[in-house]
Design an enzyme around this catalytic site. Sequence first.
Site, mmCIF file in Angstrom:
data_model
loop_
_atom_site.group_PDB
_atom_site.id
_atom_site.type_symbol
_atom_site.label_atom_id
_atom_site.label_comp_id
_atom_site.label_asym_id
_atom_site.label_seq_id
_atom_site.Cartn_x
_atom_site.Cartn_y
_atom_site.Cartn_z
ATOM 1 N N GLU A 80 0.847 -1.198 0.000
ATOM 2 C CA GLU A 80 0.000 0.000 0.000
ATOM 3 C C GLU A 80 0.879 1.243 0.000
ATOM 4 O O GLU A 80 1.796 1.366 0.811
ATOM 5 C CB GLU A 80 -0.910 -0.011 1.227
ATOM 6 C CG GLU A 80 -1.633 1.286 1.528
ATOM 7 C CD GLU A 80 -2.508 1.775 0.379
ATOM 8 O OE1 GLU A 80 -2.386 2.966 0.025
ATOM 9 O OE2 GLU A 80 -3.290 0.984 -0.171
ATOM 10 N N LYS B 20 -19.452 10.256 6.911
ATOM 11 C CA LYS B 20 -20.569 9.963 7.822
ATOM 12 C C LYS B 20 -20.394 10.684 9.150
ATOM 13 O O LYS B 20 -21.376 11.052 9.811
ATOM 14 C CB LYS B 20 -20.713 8.460 8.043
ATOM 15 C CG LYS B 20 -21.511 7.758 6.940
ATOM 16 C CD LYS B 20 -20.934 8.038 5.580
ATOM 17 C CE LYS B 20 -21.697 7.493 4.416
ATOM 18 N NZ LYS B 20 -21.040 7.847 3.136
ATOM 19 N N ALA C 75 -17.577 0.161 -0.253
ATOM 20 C CA ALA C 75 -16.567 -0.490 0.576
ATOM 21 C C ALA C 75 -16.963 -1.916 0.926
ATOM 22 O O ALA C 75 -16.131 -2.832 0.884
ATOM 23 C CB ALA C 75 -16.343 0.319 1.852
ATOM 24 N N HIS D 256 -42.365 -3.799 18.268
ATOM 25 C CA HIS D 256 -43.120 -2.547 18.372
ATOM 26 C C HIS D 256 -42.654 -1.777 19.604
ATOM 27 O O HIS D 256 -42.479 -2.377 20.672
ATOM 28 C CB HIS D 256 -44.621 -2.848 18.508
ATOM 29 C CG HIS D 256 -45.468 -1.631 18.714
ATOM 30 N ND1 HIS D 256 -45.771 -0.762 17.693
ATOM 31 C CD2 HIS D 256 -46.054 -1.122 19.835
ATOM 32 C CE1 HIS D 256 -46.530 0.207 18.169
ATOM 33 N NE2 HIS D 256 -46.709 0.015 19.472
#
Length: 462
Positions: A37, A54, A314, A439
């Site tokens: 990388e 986000k 992703a 609920h």
Amino acid sequence: MSDPNAGYDVVILGGGSGGYAAAFRAAELGLSVALIEKDKVGGTCLHRGCIPTKALLHAGEVADTARESEQFGILAEFKGVDMPAVKKYKDDVVSKLYKGLQGLVKAHKVEFIQGTGKLVGPNAVQVDGGRTVTGKHVILATGSYSKTLPGLDIDGEKIIASEHALELTELPGKAIVIGGGVIGVEFASAWKSLGVEVEIIEGLPRLIAAEDADSSKQLERAFRKRGIKFHTGKFFEKVERTATGVQVTIQGGTVVEGDIVLVAVGRGPVTANLGYEEQGVTLDRGFVPVNESLQTSVPGVYAVGDIVPGIQLAHRGFLQGIFVAEHIAGLNPAPIDETGIPRVTFTEPEVASMGLNEDKAKEKYGADRIKSVNYNLAGNGKSNILKTQGFVKLVAVEDGPIVGVHMVGARISEQIGEAELIYNWEAYANDVANLIHMHPTQNEAIGEAAMLLAGKPLHAHD
């Protein structure tokens, strides 16, 4: 680890979502792995995409909550946005996750090699023009970059891409967003929440055009209500810097002025100058075509993530990376159904979907065989508590399975898990209608939609 030049079972070029997922799974299966990388493990998603975006959106949500608290009977004072502090919050989230990921690389005993790799043989990657790392199998996972268009010269100051937008320490008064896809509408939503005036320019007929038409309409309705302006069906013609900012001319002659322009016209594959074509790997418009086993045109060389044609997400990279590792290890994993990959746009309101939209379902199965229902969140208790509007839409084959789930609403992304199960298990309306849905939750809306589709509605009219 042994000398890298002695060879690994798997050599992976790229440490983003697809690359590191392949590395971890291959290591778990007892294979020796080298992960190359050029930047940081985690790639675009962690450092310049999903996670920081986000975080910015959540900061905007907090701002909206403070600004609008009185509607819930809470008297709070909204004093403004401290953008350097927002940036620090975002960076801290990324830093924490990055630290954890680095620990996982070590825990899996993956050989992490920092540097720019180039494919120099069907089983060899050269790093920084020197050291050559060889392996029985090579996985290409070099990711994507922010695209632009002719006439849109990104300068990182007035005309910016998403990675620049995430580094802002001062908010513009007005932002022009070119592109109404996922990236464009997410930034538009976040910026509006943080107090920025926003105007979107989209050449296609509607925002988030890849989603179901009903989802687009609902998002557009919400954006109008929030004061986010947009032009659809009109392409930009030119962008000019002015003394005070920028101005964009769109088809028809309309001129839009602002402080900055965000270019959000999609992402392109990072495959140029990496030796792919020279070593026989077929490229198509820069992407790497693969077969159902994610093998390229060169035996022993695989590709995963954003460089593979298809939706760029992703979690798709994670899935593909795991698949390839298991395939190499001889586990014979089932081929990936691309339509079975969940999708979420984290705007306010959120848009989530699984499977086929209604138009695609009609194309595949025939219009006369498709049935769809919309359950409005106005009938859902938790959604009323949250004061959100939207729906759950189910698309099904007549006397057959549900082939599409489409949802719009605040926090509705949290319901994507059941939607994924419904699609991938090929559930029928009655299968879902017979399940108990807690609920009061938004999850009930999926059950209510299924009951409506099965012809036995509870809190809705058939």
